[in-house]
Design a protein around this motif. Sequence first.
Motif, PDB file in Angstrom:
ATOM      1  N   VAL A  41       9.036  -6.762  15.676  1.00  0.00           N
ATOM      2  CA  VAL A  41       9.447  -5.369  15.872  1.00  0.00           C
ATOM      3  C   VAL A  41      10.346  -4.871  14.750  1.00  0.00           C
ATOM      4  O   VAL A  41      11.226  -5.602  14.283  1.00  0.00           O
ATOM      5  CB  VAL A  41      10.212  -5.221  17.211  1.00  0.00           C
ATOM      6  N   PHE A  42      10.126  -3.631  14.330  1.00  0.00           N
ATOM      7  CA  PHE A  42      11.054  -2.920  13.461  1.00  0.00           C
ATOM      8  C   PHE A  42      11.561  -1.700  14.222  1.00  0.00           C
ATOM      9  O   PHE A  42      10.780  -0.862  14.633  1.00  0.00           O
ATOM     10  CB  PHE A  42      10.371  -2.487  12.156  1.00  0.00           C
ATOM     11  N   SER A  43      12.887  -1.642  14.434  1.00  0.00           N
ATOM     12  CA  SER A  43      13.459  -0.480  15.112  1.00  0.00           C
ATOM     13  C   SER A  43      14.509   0.154  14.213  1.00  0.00           C
ATOM     14  O   SER A  43      15.119  -0.516  13.383  1.00  0.00           O
ATOM     15  CB  SER A  43      14.088  -0.892  16.442  1.00  0.00           C
ATOM     16  N   ASP A  44      14.733   1.442  14.380  1.00  0.00           N
ATOM     17  CA  ASP A  44      15.699   2.154  13.543  1.00  0.00           C
ATOM     18  C   ASP A  44      16.030   3.524  14.149  1.00  0.00           C
ATOM     19  O   ASP A  44      15.309   4.490  13.927  1.00  0.00           O
ATOM     20  CB  ASP A  44      15.142   2.332  12.129  1.00  0.00           C
ATOM     21  N   PRO A  45      17.131   3.608  14.902  1.00  0.00           N
ATOM     22  CA  PRO A  45      17.487   4.868  15.567  1.00  0.00           C
ATOM     23  C   PRO A  45      17.659   6.050  14.607  1.00  0.00           C
ATOM     24  O   PRO A  45      17.186   7.138  14.881  1.00  0.00           O
ATOM     25  CB  PRO A  45      18.830   4.546  16.243  1.00  0.00           C
ATOM     26  N   ARG A  46      18.340   5.835  13.490  1.00  0.00           N
ATOM     27  CA  ARG A  46      18.639   6.965  12.622  1.00  0.00           C
ATOM     28  C   ARG A  46      17.533   7.302  11.638  1.00  0.00           C
ATOM     29  O   ARG A  46      17.625   8.302  10.931  1.00  0.00           O
ATOM     30  CB  ARG A  46      19.958   6.714  11.876  1.00  0.00           C
ATOM     31  N   LEU A  47      16.529   6.454  11.547  1.00  0.00           N
ATOM     32  CA  LEU A  47      15.356   6.737  10.714  1.00  0.00           C
ATOM     33  C   LEU A  47      15.663   6.882   9.230  1.00  0.00           C
ATOM     34  O   LEU A  47      14.951   7.559   8.502  1.00  0.00           O
ATOM     35  CB  LEU A  47      14.638   8.011  11.218  1.00  0.00           C
ATOM     36  N   PHE A  48      16.753   6.251   8.768  1.00  0.00           N
ATOM     37  CA  PHE A  48      17.033   6.256   7.336  1.00  0.00           C
ATOM     38  C   PHE A  48      16.285   5.126   6.625  1.00  0.00           C
ATOM     39  O   PHE A  48      16.266   5.048   5.406  1.00  0.00           O
ATOM     40  CB  PHE A  48      18.535   6.069   7.069  1.00  0.00           C
ATOM     41  N   GLY A  49      15.720   4.230   7.391  1.00  0.00           N
ATOM     42  CA  GLY A  49      14.974   3.107   6.823  1.00  0.00           C
ATOM     43  C   GLY A  49      13.643   3.556   6.258  1.00  0.00           C
ATOM     44  O   GLY A  49      13.285   4.736   6.305  1.00  0.00           O
ATOM     45  N   ARG A  50      12.921   2.601   5.693  1.00  0.00           N
ATOM     46  CA  ARG A  50      11.636   2.952   5.095  1.00  0.00           C
ATOM     47  C   ARG A  50      10.681   1.775   5.111  1.00  0.00           C
ATOM     48  O   ARG A  50      11.068   0.635   4.835  1.00  0.00           O
ATOM     49  CB  ARG A  50      11.850   3.405   3.653  1.00  0.00           C
ATOM     50  N   VAL A  51       9.439   2.068   5.447  1.00  0.00           N
ATOM     51  CA  VAL A  51       8.384   1.065   5.396  1.00  0.00           C
ATOM     52  C   VAL A  51       7.401   1.455   4.297  1.00  0.00           C
ATOM     53  O   VAL A  51       7.036   2.615   4.175  1.00  0.00           O
ATOM     54  CB  VAL A  51       7.639   0.993   6.749  1.00  0.00           C
ATOM     55  N   ARG A  52       7.022   0.485   3.470  1.00  0.00           N
ATOM     56  CA  ARG A  52       6.031   0.748   2.430  1.00  0.00           C
ATOM     57  C   ARG A  52       4.836  -0.161   2.657  1.00  0.00           C
ATOM     58  O   ARG A  52       4.970  -1.257   3.208  1.00  0.00           O
ATOM     59  CB  ARG A  52       6.578   0.452   1.045  1.00  0.00           C
ATOM     60  N   LEU A  53       3.683   0.290   2.193  1.00  0.00           N
ATOM     61  CA  LEU A  53       2.466  -0.501   2.367  1.00  0.00           C
ATOM     62  C   LEU A  53       1.745  -0.647   1.040  1.00  0.00           C
ATOM     63  O   LEU A  53       1.560   0.333   0.316  1.00  0.00           O
ATOM     64  CB  LEU A  53       1.552   0.189   3.380  1.00  0.00           C
ATOM     65  N   GLU A  54       1.376  -1.884   0.717  1.00  0.00           N
ATOM     66  CA  GLU A  54       0.579  -2.158  -0.483  1.00  0.00           C
ATOM     67  C   GLU A  54      -0.734  -2.763   0.000  1.00  0.00           C
ATOM     68  O   GLU A  54      -0.716  -3.792   0.670  1.00  0.00           O
ATOM     69  CB  GLU A  54       1.358  -3.127  -1.391  1.00  0.00           C
ATOM     70  N   THR A  55      -1.841  -2.116  -0.326  1.00  0.00           N
ATOM     71  CA  THR A  55      -3.119  -2.621   0.184  1.00  0.00           C
ATOM     72  C   THR A  55      -3.757  -3.641  -0.750  1.00  0.00           C
ATOM     73  O   THR A  55      -4.605  -4.410  -0.344  1.00  0.00           O
ATOM     74  CB  THR A  55      -4.108  -1.458   0.411  1.00  0.00           C
ATOM     75  N   GLY A  56      -3.322  -3.645  -2.015  1.00  0.00           N
ATOM     76  CA  GLY A  56      -3.901  -4.579  -2.984  1.00  0.00           C
ATOM     77  C   GLY A  56      -3.361  -5.993  -2.812  1.00  0.00           C
ATOM     78  O   GLY A  56      -2.425  -6.232  -2.058  1.00  0.00           O
ATOM     79  N   LYS A  57      -3.955  -6.913  -3.523  1.00  0.00           N
ATOM     80  CA  LYS A  57      -3.544  -8.319  -3.444  1.00  0.00           C
ATOM     81  C   LYS A  57      -2.210  -8.559  -4.150  1.00  0.00           C
ATOM     82  O   LYS A  57      -1.388  -9.337  -3.692  1.00  0.00           O
ATOM     83  CB  LYS A  57      -4.626  -9.201  -4.096  1.00  0.00           C
ATOM     84  N   GLY A  58      -2.039  -7.918  -5.285  1.00  0.00           N
ATOM     85  CA  GLY A  58      -0.896  -8.225  -6.144  1.00  0.00           C
ATOM     86  C   GLY A  58       0.430  -7.720  -5.604  1.00  0.00           C
ATOM     87  O   GLY A  58       0.507  -7.121  -4.534  1.00  0.00           O
ATOM     88  N   GLU A  59       1.485  -7.983  -6.385  1.00  0.00           N
ATOM     89  CA  GLU A  59       2.814  -7.513  -6.034  1.00  0.00           C
ATOM     90  C   GLU A  59       2.917  -6.015  -6.286  1.00  0.00           C
ATOM     91  O   GLU A  59       2.483  -5.533  -7.312  1.00  0.00           O
ATOM     92  CB  GLU A  59       3.847  -8.236  -6.915  1.00  0.00           C
ATOM     93  N   PRO A  60       3.534  -5.276  -5.357  1.00  0.00           N
ATOM     94  CA  PRO A  60       3.720  -3.835  -5.583  1.00  0.00           C
ATOM     95  C   PRO A  60       4.585  -3.599  -6.825  1.00  0.00           C
ATOM     96  O   PRO A  60       5.484  -4.398  -7.108  1.00  0.00           O
ATOM     97  CB  PRO A  60       4.462  -3.366  -4.336  1.00  0.00           C
ATOM     98  N   THR A  61       4.343  -2.525  -7.530  1.00  0.00           N
ATOM     99  CA  THR A  61       5.119  -2.262  -8.755  1.00  0.00           C
ATOM    100  C   THR A  61       6.583  -1.994  -8.435  1.00  0.00           C
ATOM    101  O   THR A  61       7.467  -2.413  -9.167  1.00  0.00           O
ATOM    102  CB  THR A  61       4.540  -1.062  -9.532  1.00  0.00           C
ATOM    103  N   TRP A  62       6.856  -1.303  -7.316  1.00  0.00           N
ATOM    104  CA  TRP A  62       8.253  -1.016  -6.970  1.00  0.00           C
ATOM    105  C   TRP A  62       9.027  -2.319  -6.758  1.00  0.00           C
ATOM    106  O   TRP A  62      10.217  -2.401  -7.037  1.00  0.00           O
ATOM    107  CB  TRP A  62       8.353  -0.115  -5.735  1.00  0.00           C
ATOM    108  N   TRP A  63       8.350  -3.346  -6.293  1.00  0.00           N
ATOM    109  CA  TRP A  63       8.998  -4.639  -6.065  1.00  0.00           C
ATOM    110  C   TRP A  63       9.263  -5.344  -7.403  1.00  0.00           C
ATOM    111  O   TRP A  63      10.336  -5.904  -7.626  1.00  0.00           O
ATOM    112  CB  TRP A  63       8.112  -5.503  -5.163  1.00  0.00           C
TER     113      TRP A  63
END
Length: 264
Positions: free
Chosen positions: A105-127
């Motif tokens: 589970v990921f919970s976050d009352p204040r919604l300041f958090g962020r989820v990112r999704l990378e669909t490719g195999k490799g490492e995301p560029t932001w990472w």
Amino acid sequence: MPELAEVEYYRKQWDPGLGQKILEVTCREDRRIFRGIPAGLLPTTLQGARLISSETHGKQMLFRFDKGSLGVHLGMTGELYREEPGHTPAKHAHLILRQKKQDLVFSDPRLFGRVRLETGKGEPTWWQDLPPDPRSKAFTLAVVREALTRRKGTPLKAALLQQEHFPGIGNWMADEILWQSHLKPMRKCGTVTEEESQILWKTIRVISRTAIRIIGKDFSDPPEDWLFGHRWKKGGFCPRCGLELKRDEVGGRTTCWCPHCQPQ
DNA sequence: GGAGTTGTTTAGGA
DNA sequence: TTCCTAAACAACTC
């Protein structure tokens, strides 16, 4: 709540799900934390995927799956935890990865958090582009010098909170670092001497590693002789000299410091 | 009811 | 351009 050590603790909460498949994804895609992810892509990508590994870098987390990867930032009030399989979601649970033996589970009352999704195999560029983590070898004295030079007009406290220089450091760690370094939070970066830069660098590394070891393990409190346990309440006393701690706003954030131990 | 909160992004001014 | 500040985001606790 979470700075690098707390983030490490929360990352581990999903460890029981390693090696196992995601049977079903429950998420509220209209929530702010999913900003930037096209509708429907999250369940499509993760359903049937196997959780391979996870790691933290500063306040960022990356969960790798056999197809794609999930980036998580906890913001101010985000948490990761596990529940019994098939449980009913809590009010602020925005993402649930359902597995055979548990729900992640990921919970976050204040919604300041962020989820990112990378669909490719490799490492995301932001990472890949993240600046050196304070516990890594790449976090050298030169990194600290560079930050202090670039931000010469900024108070030390505000500079320590800048994630492009000191990823993972948040409000309590910044106060702790300055207190242990005997440096005044409102001191301008440009006035810090070479010797003080070295002290600052070493203190950042020690506090980061110690915090990870203690808080990251089971959320225990840091040692009593740290500022940590004394800084929260008004009227706290310095664990080093015994005098009353002071609270000011520096860099837009509440800052606790000791006028006696941090004279300049 | 008001103030404060362990974070980040953005707009706008210097 | 670069750097710096304040506001916005949002929900809960004291």
